[in-house]
Design an enzyme around this catalytic site. Structure first.
Site, short mmCIF file in Angstrom:
data_model
loop_
_atom_site.label_atom_id
_atom_site.label_comp_id
_atom_site.label_asym_id
_atom_site.label_seq_id
_atom_site.Cartn_x
_atom_site.Cartn_y
_atom_site.Cartn_z
N ASP A 94 -1.84 -10.40 -2.91
CA ASP A 94 -1.83 -9.26 -3.82
C ASP A 94 -0.67 -8.36 -3.40
OD1 ASP A 94 -3.20 -7.30 -5.75
OD2 ASP A 94 -3.16 -6.12 -3.90
N ASP A 101 0.95 -4.79 -3.54
CA ASP A 101 0.60 -3.40 -3.81
C ASP A 101 1.84 -2.53 -3.58
OD1 ASP A 101 -0.50 -0.91 -4.09
OD2 ASP A 101 -2.16 -1.23 -2.71
N GLY A 114 0.82 -1.20 0.00
CA GLY A 114 0.00 0.00 0.00
C GLY A 114 0.86 1.25 0.00
N TRP A 115 0.21 2.40 -0.05
CA TRP A 115 0.91 3.68 -0.15
C TRP A 115 1.90 3.88 1.01
CZ3 TRP A 115 1.78 7.19 -3.74
CH2 TRP A 115 2.20 8.47 -3.37
N GLU A 135 3.87 0.58 -4.39
CA GLU A 135 3.67 1.92 -4.93
C GLU A 135 4.94 2.77 -4.71
OE1 GLU A 135 -0.09 3.67 -3.76
OE2 GLU A 135 -1.00 1.69 -3.54
N MET A 188 -5.00 0.56 -10.83
CA MET A 188 -5.46 1.68 -10.00
C MET A 188 -5.73 2.91 -10.87
SD MET A 188 -3.10 1.22 -6.56
CE MET A 188 -1.52 1.25 -7.44
N TYR A 222 -7.29 5.68 -10.94
CA TYR A 222 -7.87 6.82 -10.23
C TYR A 222 -6.72 7.67 -9.69
CZ TYR A 222 -7.77 2.72 -7.07
OH TYR A 222 -7.44 1.55 -6.43
N ASP A 223 -7.08 8.81 -9.10
CA ASP A 223 -6.10 9.79 -8.62
C ASP A 223 -5.27 10.39 -9.74
OD1 ASP A 223 -6.99 9.36 -6.04
OD2 ASP A 223 -5.40 7.95 -5.52
#
Length: 414
Positions: free
Chosen positions: A153, A155, A116-117, A157, A235, A237-238
């Site tokens: 998964d 993620d 994640g971020w 970033e 992803m 979006y953003d």
């Protein structure tokens, strides 16, 4: 008869792949306010819940000391690359509750999402170390078997350019990140396939991937990566947020010539086409959609009187935790959206016909909000099916507490 059968088979092969996946993230750290329950999860409408997030251990600790995150803790299993839990007892209880929903929803899968971020700062170290990659695989399979999960998964970033700035003295990105990621995924796939043979099932390997051109690069690495994956959660979006000086749609489906960022391909369909052009097969692409929006303040009406693509003064402060992030449910709670999804409380809902997305604007408050609603979700579901993609993914379940968006997406994907 044989000729007819061959013709039918050829016609079927020419049809787009069936869009089957409806994948939703569950934010484990919100379990107290939004506990795992049949009502909150809606497992009958999902094919997968991605449990967010699990971290990676490095030098006995995990987390991120960068001030915007400011969380560091000891690892439960102090091996480089091993899984690290925010709170193993709580995470384990959440996972068991999610897995229990599979009993009455046979199509439903539960997968842990790593990173994640906030927690992508250790990926480069782990991916660069054969021993750490092996530790990750062993630790992940142990967790999958312990909790009855369906896979993992990743993620990250982002490979080559970490999103959260790296603190002084640490390495969070390397030039070889992309190739290391490909190697890592190949090793995971081989180990999971072997474990699947032993356990009589198929274990899933997916990633959450960036939608911008800077992520895909020349495309060769994402094609190689896709060979080891069940699919890629894109992803999409953003593309725009209050870090931009101009208001703009954060998940436009199609190009709008009025958007200054259109030339950069900052919209969903362009992102999909970048992956397809790279050689990623359609049935390995799951299009991400947001169940949230972003708000700008100080946006003048502009020539159209709607605040769109206008200079603004940064993010709003009426969103989640006093910021500029608005879950769909929060827009409803604040009265910015009425029960019929029109604008309320001084906000007017607009529809961008070119981009196929809605937006809200208050001329009095000079606030402009980009978000997703049932109308735009139907457009994206139609696009997914037209393109023959694998399905849809969204961030995240608690942002849509009344399931208006999930119900729409689930129905539209049928």
């Amino acid at each position: 008869m044989r000729a007819n059968l061959l013709m039918t088979a050829a016609m079927m092969a020419a049809l787009p792949a069936m869009a089957t996946e409806v994948v939703g993230y569950y934010p484990g750290w919100k379990h107290e306010a939004y506990p795992v329950s049949a009502a909150n999860i809606g497992a009958d409408k999902l094919t997968m819940a991605l449990y967010a997030f699990v971290d990676l251990c490095w030098e006995g600790k995990h987390g991120n000391a960068e001030p915007s995150v400011n969380f560091v803790a000891a690892c439960q299993e102090p091996l480089n690359g091993a899984l690290a839990w925010r709170d193993e007892a709580e995470d384990g209880a959440n996972l068991r509750a999610l897995v229990a929903l599979k009993k009455t929803n046979p199509q439903f899968k539960v997968v842990i999402s790593v990173g994640g971020w906030d927690w992508s700062n250790r990926f480069s170290n782990v991916a660069d170390s054969p021993r750490a990659r092996a530790n990750f695989i062993a630790s992940t399979l142990k967790a999958i078997r312990k909790y009855g999960l369906d896979g993992v998964d990743l993620d990250w970033e982002f490979p080559g350019e970490v999103g959260v700035p790296c603190i002084v003295g640490e390495v969070c990105a390397r030039p070889q990140d992309r190739q290391n990621f490909v190697t890592w995924a190949r090793e995971i796939r081989a180990a999971f396939d072997q474990a699947g043979k032993e356990d009589g099932r198929h274990y899933l390997v997916t990633i959450a991937a960036g939608a911008n051109a800077s992520y895909t690069g020349d495309g060769a690495w994402v094609k190689d990566m896709s060979q080891s994956l069940d699919w890629i959660n894109l992803m999409a979006y953003d593309f725009h947020a209050p870090w931009d000086k101009l208001s703009g749609h954060h998940a436009a489906l199609y190009a709008d010539a009025k958007d200054p960022a259109t030339a950069a391909g900052a919209y969903d369909s362009a992102a999909v086409q970048r992956y397809l052009a790279a050689g990623v097969s359609k049935d390995k692409l799951v299009l991400g959609v947001p169940f949230y929006g972003h708000g700008w303040k100080g946006c003048a009406p502009g020539p159209q009187g709607d605040g769109q693509y206008q200079p603004c003064n940064g993010g709003t402060t009426s969103g989640f935790n006093g910021g500029s992030f608005y879950g769909f449910s929060l827009l409803r709670k604040l009265g910015m959206l009425t029960p019929s999804f029109e604008g309320g409380n001084g906000y007017k809902r607009y529809w961008n016909e070119a981009a196929r997305v809605p937006y809200l604007y208050s001329a009095k408050e000079q606030v402009w909000i980009t978000y997703e609603d049932p109308a735009s979700l139907k457009e994206k579901a139609r696009y997914i099916k037209q393109q023959g993609l694998r399905g849809a993914m969204f961030w995240e379940l608690s942002a849509d507490g009344e399931h208006q968006l999930l119900n729409t997406l689930s129905e539209a994907m049928k």
